[in-house]
Design a protein around this motif. Sequence first.
Motif, PDB file in Angstrom:
ATOM      1  N   GLU A  70       0.755  -1.323   0.087  1.00  0.00           N
ATOM      2  CA  GLU A  70      -0.167  -0.033  -0.025  1.00  0.00           C
ATOM      3  C   GLU A  70       0.880   1.390   0.029  1.00  0.00           C
ATOM      4  OE1 GLU A  70      -2.848  -0.127   3.358  1.00  0.00           O
ATOM      5  OE2 GLU A  70      -3.623  -2.095   2.588  1.00  0.00           O
ATOM      6  N   ARG A  71       2.022   1.362   0.897  1.00  0.00           N
ATOM      7  CA  ARG A  71       2.647   2.289   1.067  1.00  0.00           C
ATOM      8  C   ARG A  71       3.654   2.464  -0.238  1.00  0.00           C
ATOM      9  NH1 ARG A  71       4.404   2.709   7.339  1.00  0.00           N
ATOM     10  NH2 ARG A  71       2.232   2.501   7.962  1.00  0.00           N
ATOM     11  N   TYR A  72       4.113   1.665  -0.714  1.00  0.00           N
ATOM     12  CA  TYR A  72       5.420   1.799  -1.450  1.00  0.00           C
ATOM     13  C   TYR A  72       5.263   1.087  -2.757  1.00  0.00           C
ATOM     14  CZ  TYR A  72       7.503   3.579   3.007  1.00  0.00           C
ATOM     15  OH  TYR A  72       7.489   3.862   4.078  1.00  0.00           O
ATOM     16  N   GLY A  73       4.342  -0.051  -2.940  1.00  0.00           N
ATOM     17  CA  GLY A  73       4.287  -0.465  -4.236  1.00  0.00           C
ATOM     18  C   GLY A  73       4.922  -1.955  -4.145  1.00  0.00           C
ATOM     19  N   GLU A  74       4.645  -2.640  -5.097  1.00  0.00           N
ATOM     20  CA  GLU A  74       5.209  -4.077  -5.430  1.00  0.00           C
ATOM     21  C   GLU A  74       6.663  -4.016  -5.365  1.00  0.00           C
ATOM     22  OE1 GLU A  74       4.388  -8.340  -7.720  1.00  0.00           O
ATOM     23  OE2 GLU A  74       3.043  -6.665  -8.257  1.00  0.00           O
ATOM     24  N   ALA A  75       6.978  -3.244  -6.233  1.00  0.00           N
ATOM     25  CA  ALA A  75       8.678  -3.087  -6.599  1.00  0.00           C
ATOM     26  C   ALA A  75       9.521  -2.954  -5.307  1.00  0.00           C
ATOM     27  CB  ALA A  75       8.950  -1.972  -7.820  1.00  0.00           C
ATOM     28  N   TYR A  76       9.119  -1.954  -4.256  1.00  0.00           N
ATOM     29  CA  TYR A  76       9.680  -1.894  -3.261  1.00  0.00           C
ATOM     30  C   TYR A  76       9.804  -3.198  -2.367  1.00  0.00           C
ATOM     31  CZ  TYR A  76      10.250  -0.166   1.678  1.00  0.00           C
ATOM     32  OH  TYR A  76      11.010   0.270   2.836  1.00  0.00           O
ATOM     33  N   PHE A  77       8.547  -3.843  -2.347  1.00  0.00           N
ATOM     34  CA  PHE A  77       8.397  -5.026  -1.464  1.00  0.00           C
ATOM     35  C   PHE A  77       9.126  -6.127  -2.309  1.00  0.00           C
ATOM     36  CE2 PHE A  77       6.542  -9.408  -1.669  1.00  0.00           C
ATOM     37  CZ  PHE A  77       7.021  -9.830  -0.397  1.00  0.00           C
ATOM     38  N   ARG A  78       9.403  -6.024  -3.536  1.00  0.00           N
ATOM     39  CA  ARG A  78      10.159  -7.455  -4.273  1.00  0.00           C
ATOM     40  C   ARG A  78      11.631  -7.006  -4.077  1.00  0.00           C
ATOM     41  NH1 ARG A  78       6.716 -11.139  -4.383  1.00  0.00           N
ATOM     42  NH2 ARG A  78       4.865 -10.544  -5.510  1.00  0.00           N
ATOM     43  N   ASP A  79      12.222  -5.806  -3.855  1.00  0.00           N
ATOM     44  CA  ASP A  79      13.530  -5.394  -3.717  1.00  0.00           C
ATOM     45  C   ASP A  79      13.942  -5.877  -2.267  1.00  0.00           C
ATOM     46  OD1 ASP A  79      16.201  -4.249  -4.230  1.00  0.00           O
ATOM     47  OD2 ASP A  79      15.531  -2.675  -2.704  1.00  0.00           O
ATOM     48  N   GLY A  80      13.075  -5.560  -1.200  1.00  0.00           N
ATOM     49  CA  GLY A  80      13.283  -6.206   0.193  1.00  0.00           C
ATOM     50  C   GLY A  80      13.356  -7.645   0.199  1.00  0.00           C
ATOM     51  N   GLU A  81      12.326  -8.190  -0.383  1.00  0.00           N
ATOM     52  CA  GLU A  81      12.119  -9.602  -0.321  1.00  0.00           C
ATOM     53  C   GLU A  81      13.590 -10.439  -0.983  1.00  0.00           C
ATOM     54  OE1 GLU A  81       8.770 -12.511  -2.203  1.00  0.00           O
ATOM     55  OE2 GLU A  81       9.627 -11.306  -3.752  1.00  0.00           O
ATOM     56  N   ARG A  82      13.936  -9.677  -2.160  1.00  0.00           N
ATOM     57  CA  ARG A  82      15.265 -10.246  -2.798  1.00  0.00           C
ATOM     58  C   ARG A  82      16.374 -10.104  -1.707  1.00  0.00           C
ATOM     59  NH1 ARG A  82      19.192  -7.730  -4.059  1.00  0.00           N
ATOM     60  NH2 ARG A  82      18.234  -5.794  -3.959  1.00  0.00           N
ATOM     61  N   ARG A  83      16.238  -9.025  -1.047  1.00  0.00           N
ATOM     62  CA  ARG A  83      17.695  -8.851   0.097  1.00  0.00           C
ATOM     63  C   ARG A  83      17.392  -9.874   1.102  1.00  0.00           C
ATOM     64  NH1 ARG A  83      16.909  -3.669   1.908  1.00  0.00           N
ATOM     65  NH2 ARG A  83      15.124  -3.315   0.559  1.00  0.00           N
ATOM     66  N   VAL A  84      16.306 -10.031   1.688  1.00  0.00           N
ATOM     67  CA  VAL A  84      16.098 -11.157   2.734  1.00  0.00           C
ATOM     68  C   VAL A  84      16.264 -12.586   2.417  1.00  0.00           C
ATOM     69  CG1 VAL A  84      14.329 -11.940   4.201  1.00  0.00           C
ATOM     70  CG2 VAL A  84      14.539  -9.401   3.989  1.00  0.00           C
ATOM     71  N   ILE A  85      15.886 -12.774   1.072  1.00  0.00           N
ATOM     72  CA  ILE A  85      16.122 -14.107   0.640  1.00  0.00           C
ATOM     73  C   ILE A  85      17.649 -14.462   0.283  1.00  0.00           C
ATOM     74  CG2 ILE A  85      16.007 -15.639  -1.489  1.00  0.00           C
ATOM     75  CD1 ILE A  85      12.807 -14.867  -1.474  1.00  0.00           C
ATOM     76  N   ALA A  86      18.418 -13.223  -0.115  1.00  0.00           N
ATOM     77  CA  ALA A  86      19.780 -13.426  -0.566  1.00  0.00           C
ATOM     78  C   ALA A  86      20.513 -13.634   0.939  1.00  0.00           C
ATOM     79  CB  ALA A  86      20.396 -12.109  -0.730  1.00  0.00           C
TER      80      ALA A  86
END
Length: 182
Positions: free
Chosen positions: A62-78
């Motif tokens: 809601e606040r930042y959009g899917e692209a922001y979420f996906r970037d955080g997701e990639r960093r956490v999975i890494a």
Amino acid sequence: MQRNSKSADARAKRGPIVLVGMMGVGKSTVGRRLAARLDVDFVDADEEIEKAAGMTISEMFERYGEAYFRDGERRVIARLMDGEPKVIATGGGAFMQEETRALILDHALAIWLNADIDTLVDRVSRREGRPLLKGKDPRAVLTELAAIRNPVYALCPIHVKSAAAPHDVAVDSIMEQLSQWP
């Protein structure tokens, strides 16, 4: 704890096992049970993302959009791809991101949990907070997502059907396939 297979146990001890698939397929539930059988830790990537961000996934969308979420997701999975034996459940879209998918395929054993649309619709209707379904028809969204995602999920070396049955059936199937994995 009784283990089903020395080979499966040896594979789990070599590094992470990552479960991928559509929302509602049972990655978290199956993952917890699989980790218990293999006597390794379980990590839910979505929970780790929420901890790191200090907000829910819905709030991030809601606040930042899917692209922001996906970037955080990639960093956490890494960060989770540390070579330690564990079972990791990812969000449904994680494997769709090229960089995240490469991390998983290069540093873990990826397992695709697949289910038919009826099973997915039934399961997602039991839980709120799925941003991609907000205000939409779950069957239509899941059907569209499956058409796009399933060919990519099929890149996983192991495929397991998650049917409208107890999750232990899927865990048994994974254990069987792990016992035959090199």
